[in-house]
Design an enzyme around this catalytic site. Structure first.
Site, PDB file in Angstrom:
ATOM      1  N   CYS A   1      19.075-111.672   8.446  1.00 15.21           N
ATOM      2  CA  CYS A   1      20.339-111.377   9.117  1.00 15.21           C
ATOM      3  C   CYS A   1      21.594-111.989   8.509  1.00 15.21           C
ATOM      4  CB  CYS A   1      20.233-111.772  10.586  1.00 15.21           C
ATOM      5  SG  CYS A   1      19.517-113.414  10.842  1.00 15.21           S
TER       6      CYS A   1
ATOM      7  N   HIS B   1      26.920-115.017  13.528  1.00 11.34           N
ATOM      8  CA  HIS B   1      25.858-115.634  12.731  1.00 11.34           C
ATOM      9  C   HIS B   1      26.229-115.875  11.265  1.00 11.34           C
ATOM     10  CE1 HIS B   1      21.193-116.124  12.359  1.00 11.34           C
ATOM     11  NE2 HIS B   1      21.857-117.268  12.419  1.00 11.34           N
TER      12      HIS B   1
END
Length: 511
Positions: free
Chosen positions: A77, A132
């Site tokens: 990710c 993130h």
């Protein structure tokens, strides 16, 4: 004669104004990137899924360009999000690994990003959803202004969660401030040590509504054990089952607020990442348990969002890009029946591997472009990468960006050309491989061939691997020994693009 001249002059002025407005509209269409989390190539019915129905994603795929060979920059990710926003290969940044919620921002504040570039072209820019990419400079005071972050990366509006749904802090951050924070209940976060008196998933299983499988056994929020330790901030903690609705509403509000100006919205959804917590109205909507249910939930959210664009009269002036940050994973840390109820569904479709993998299912993901009335519906086999969005969107906005690894493939995104990339370096947990044409070459890597806890082949082998994807999409025949000349060619190209790998291969850390 005078009246005729006046009338002619007025008509010319009106025509010029109309033409000018049309040119401005065509030059500055709205841009929306819908980015799902861990959605596999085979998780969308337009890509072959039969156990799941995703009518709203299918509508975009069938009404736009459905790409069959499009890739995230990484099989995990954080690196993929770095590549998408910066147009730079994540392996160029040693910090582009799966980050804890307390990690500092890994994008340099002077670095070019999609929102920065579009702001210069007159766009309002917003992000809703998962970030993130780190926040702050290493030590964050969660009770004050949190910076640098998305706002310093070019986003005018930023409503985010810091990392992932399974990591602390389990709060929303609104333009640098924790949303709904009670100053009398300050937040404390640690990824090393628990706070005295705070229960954990490891020590207090009786408090859990979801059982952890690996890695997720620290602080408990809403009955779900998380990664990392958190104390305080009770009023600010999110409701997991309402998260999809919450982000949808924020995305809809953004569109309505900025409908009268060109805007760029990065709508970063959390599904189907763990913990999979569908709203009660979606529970049981599939036979596949929470993982299937949250994919259906995500599809509904996408439909509602597109409906908002249509209701506001924006659909014909908005380019929508839909994709996923990496390939699929079934068990990624919780017992949630994803494995037991998978049935005949294959999240990776015909591809080998999945999240964390250098095989194709690690980075080859659903990728769709849709622009009502502008894009002719079609299927494209062009090779492209999410990091190509930066240069391509720059071209769409009337400028040029050549300082990154991004390539201007705007004609490909709009379905006007089938000529994609010639080569692409793919990454998975700091390991890299080369795609060139129909071929994939994976260099030798030490370590296990499969991560047993998630049951995914990750591409490690003591030997070179070479696959002809045109004839062997499932990567069952390693042709390295049979095709020495092709292997030599691939190694030469790889070395020229990748250079000497100076960085140490990072250990794979699932959590």
């Amino acid at each position: 004669m005078k009246n005729l001249l006046l009338t002619t002059t007025c008509m010319a002025a009106v025509t010029a104004c109309t033409t000018s407005e049309k040119q401005a509209t065509e030059l500055n269409p709205n841009i929306v990137v819908i980015y799902l989390d861990d959605l596999g190539y085979g998780d969308v019915s337009a890509y072959g899924a039969t156990q799941l129905k995703t009518p709203n994603m299918d509508a975009l795929a069938n009404g736009g360009v459905r790409f069959t060979d499009a890739h995230a920059t990484s099989a995990t990710c954080t690196p993929s999000r770095f590549g998408l926003l910066t147009g730079v290969y994540p392996w160029r940044n040693k910090d582009a690994n799966i980050l804890p919620g307390t990690a500092p921002l890994i994008i340099d504040t002077a670095q070019v990003t999609i929102p920065k570039m579009l702001k210069k072209q007159g766009y309002h820019t917003g992000i809703v959803g998962k970030w993130h990419l780190g926040l702050g400079t290493g030590v964050v005071d969660w009770n004050g202004h949190i910076a640098p972050g998305p706002n310093e990366m070019g986003f005018d509006d930023a409503y985010i969660m810091a990392a992932t749904q399974d990591r602390v802090p389990t709060v929303y951050i609104d333009n640098g401030y924790v949303d709904n924070l009670d100053p009398n209940d300050p937040i404390e976060i640690s990824y090393q040590h628990n706070f005295e008196g705070e229960p954990t998933g490891k020590d207090n299983p009786e408090l859990l509504t979801m059982k952890w499988h690996h890695g997720h056994n620290n602080s408990i929020v809403n009955g779900v054990p998380r990664i990392g330790f958190m104390k305080g901030g009770e009023a600010a903690k999110w409701s997991d089952v309402d998260m999809a609705d919450h982000f949808l509403i924020k995305a809809q509000e953004y569109v309505r607020k900025h409908k009268d100006e060109p805007f760029f919205l990065y709508y970063a959804m959390q599904q189907p990442h763990v913990p999979r917590t569908p709203h009660p109205r979606f529970v049981g909507s599939t036979t596949m348990g929470p993982r299937g249910d949250v994919i259906v939930e995500a599809d509904w959210c996408i439909g509602e969002f597109v409906k908002t664009l249509e209701e506001e009269g924006l659909l014909e002036n908005t380019l929508i890009v839909l994709s996923s940050d990496n390939g699929p994973v079934i068990n990624d840390g919780y017992y949630d029946d994803a494995v037991e109820k998978l049935g005949s569904h294959t999240p990776s479709g015909p591809l080998r591997g999945g999240k964390y993998s250098l095989f194709e299912a690690g980075t080859r993901v659903p990728f769709i472009t849709y622009w009502k009335g502008k894009i002719t519906p079609q299927v494209s086999d062009a090779l492209l990468c999410q990091m190509d969005l930066l240069a391509s969107l720059a071209s769409l906005a009337g400028t040029e960006e050549k300082t990154t690894d991004s390539q201007d493939l705007l004609p490909v995104l709009l379905g006007e050309s089938a000529a994609g990339r010639e080569e692409l370096v793919l990454e998975a947990t700091s390991r890299t491989a080369l795609r060139k044409g129909d071929w994939l070459m994976i260099p030798p890597y030490k370590g296990p061939a499969k991560i047993k806890s998630v049951n995914i082949e990750i591409g490690n082998s003591k030997d070179f691997q070479l696959y002809n994807l045109k004839d062997d999409l499932g990567q069952q025949q390693n042709l390295a020994q049979e095709q020495p000349e092709k292997l030599e060619e691939m190694i030469k190209t790889y070395s020229a693009l990748r250079g000497v790998e100076k960085s140490k291969i990072q250990p794979i850390e699932l959590k």
